[in-house]
Design a protein around this motif. Structure first.
Motif, short mmCIF file in Angstrom:
data_model
loop_
_atom_site.label_atom_id
_atom_site.label_comp_id
_atom_site.label_asym_id
_atom_site.label_seq_id
_atom_site.Cartn_x
_atom_site.Cartn_y
_atom_site.Cartn_z
N MET A 154 85.27 69.24 64.85
CA MET A 154 83.88 69.54 64.51
C MET A 154 83.22 68.32 63.88
O MET A 154 83.79 67.68 63.00
N ALA A 155 82.01 67.98 64.34
CA ALA A 155 81.23 66.89 63.75
C ALA A 155 80.18 67.48 62.83
O ALA A 155 79.44 68.39 63.21
N ARG A 156 80.12 66.95 61.63
CA ARG A 156 79.11 67.40 60.66
C ARG A 156 78.01 66.35 60.61
O ARG A 156 78.27 65.19 60.28
N ILE A 157 76.79 66.76 60.93
CA ILE A 157 75.67 65.83 61.05
C ILE A 157 74.55 66.28 60.12
O ILE A 157 74.13 67.44 60.15
N ALA A 158 74.04 65.35 59.32
CA ALA A 158 72.84 65.59 58.52
C ALA A 158 71.66 64.97 59.24
O ALA A 158 71.69 63.79 59.60
N HIS A 159 70.64 65.77 59.48
CA HIS A 159 69.44 65.31 60.19
C HIS A 159 68.25 65.33 59.24
O HIS A 159 67.75 66.39 58.87
N LEU A 160 67.84 64.13 58.83
CA LEU A 160 66.67 63.95 57.96
C LEU A 160 65.55 63.33 58.77
O LEU A 160 65.78 62.65 59.77
N SER A 161 64.32 63.55 58.31
CA SER A 161 63.19 62.95 58.99
C SER A 161 62.06 62.73 58.01
O SER A 161 62.02 63.33 56.93
N ASP A 162 61.12 61.85 58.39
CA ASP A 162 59.86 61.68 57.66
C ASP A 162 60.09 61.45 56.17
O ASP A 162 59.60 62.19 55.31
N ILE A 163 60.84 60.39 55.88
CA ILE A 163 61.14 60.02 54.50
C ILE A 163 59.87 59.53 53.79
O ILE A 163 59.63 59.83 52.62
N HIS A 164 59.06 58.73 54.47
CA HIS A 164 57.75 58.27 54.00
C HIS A 164 57.79 57.55 52.66
O HIS A 164 57.11 57.94 51.70
N PHE A 165 58.58 56.47 52.58
CA PHE A 165 58.51 55.65 51.37
C PHE A 165 57.10 55.09 51.23
O PHE A 165 56.54 54.54 52.16
#
Length: 298
Positions: free
Chosen positions: A1-12
């Motif tokens: 099993m692959a565990r993936i964190a999907h983040l988006s639009d961090i906007h520093f």
């Protein structure tokens, strides 16, 4: 099993530093196999904002995380017209990554990122024919049991996450793009852009999309919220033979907390969903956030 964190639009440049630090801590504790960031690392593509974004990525790498990152439309200068057209992603390449179409393959999954940000379209995205051929070529030799994942900033599909019942904008050349992902047998598309969480089988949106499940991430750390949906990111468990779980990790004002939890399985070309129990009690005030369990089957 692959565990993936999907983040988006961090906007520093328009981000909450407390939430930024909380994402670092959460990911360090959970140790995903891959962290995906699907664009808009900055607010206005300024040098200082890219510097802060690069420091964030450095912190993630120092914690042992493998990263796959693609740019978004906010990573192209808006007001610096000369730079916008002469060298739209030069700062991104200098601070973040030279490769605009990164590739990662694991025992369970093959993941390709595609840059959809363009100078001319301002906020909308496009995909060109060279990129479509790259999608077909990259996935051609992938083993059948692996989940095929395509990451973009702009969603490839028109989604019902606009105001009222309005559909969102899809990428330019959408029809050709959808043919490419069908040819490549893409199982999962991950995107952001709208700061809204969403999940749905593509077959319920368009006639010809192949075995594709569409997953949108909200904004992970930006203070620019849409419809008062709080900051969040997605936590994926990808299993062989196209089974997966999606859990939305939501900011409740004090910390990140597990919220909606949905299981998906692929039968032929059709994804089926099942709401699963939430591992942690949803005691925070999520301010009416739309989560994938509410969006599936609409």
């Amino acid at each position: 099993m692959a565990r993936i964190a999907h983040l988006s639009d961090i906007h520093f440049g328009a981000n909450d530093p407390t939430i930024v630090a909380a994402t670092i801590d959460w990911l360090k504790e959970k140790q995903p196999d891959l962290v995906i960031i699907s664009g808009d690392l900055t607010q206005r593509a300024r040098e200082g904002q890219f510097h802060d974004a690069a420091e964030y990525l450095r912190a993630l790498r120092e914690n042992g995380h493998k990263l796959l990152v693609v740019p978004g439309n906010h990573d192209i200068p808006l007001y610096d017209v000369f730079r916008r057209f002469a060298s739209p992603l030069r700062r991104y390449k200098r601070h973040i990554a030279q490769d605009l179409c990164p590739w990662v393959e694991t025992d369970e999954a093959a993941i390709l990122g595609i840059n959809t940000a363009r100078s001319l379209t301002i906020k909308d995205g496009r995909i060109n024919h060279d990129q479509m051929q790259l999608i077909r070529r990259r996935f051609k030799g992938v083993a059948p049991h692996k989940t095929r994942i395509l990451v973009t900033h702009h969603p490839l599909f028109e989604l019902p996450i606009g105001q009222g019942n309005e559909l969102s904008e899809a990428v330019g050349r959408q029809e050709d793009a959808l043919q490419a992902i069908a040819d490549a047998g893409i199982h999962l598309t991950l995107a952001g852009h709208f700061h809204r969480t969403y999940a749905e089988a593509a077959s319920k949106m368009v006639a010809e999309a192949g075995p594709t499940l569409v997953i949108q991430a909200g904004t992970a750390t930006s203070t620019r919220l849409r419809n008062q949906e709080p900051q969040s990111f997605n936590w994926l468990h990808v299993e062989p033979d196209n089974r997966m779980e999606l859990q939305v990790i939501v900011w409740n004002g004090e910390g990140f907390q597990r919220a909606s939890h949905v299981g998906f399985s692929l039968d032929g070309n059709q994804w089926h969903s099942e709401e699963l129990s939430t591992h942690e009690p949803a005691t925070g005030d999520f301010r009416g956030a739309k989560t994938p369990s509410a969006a599936v089957g609409r």
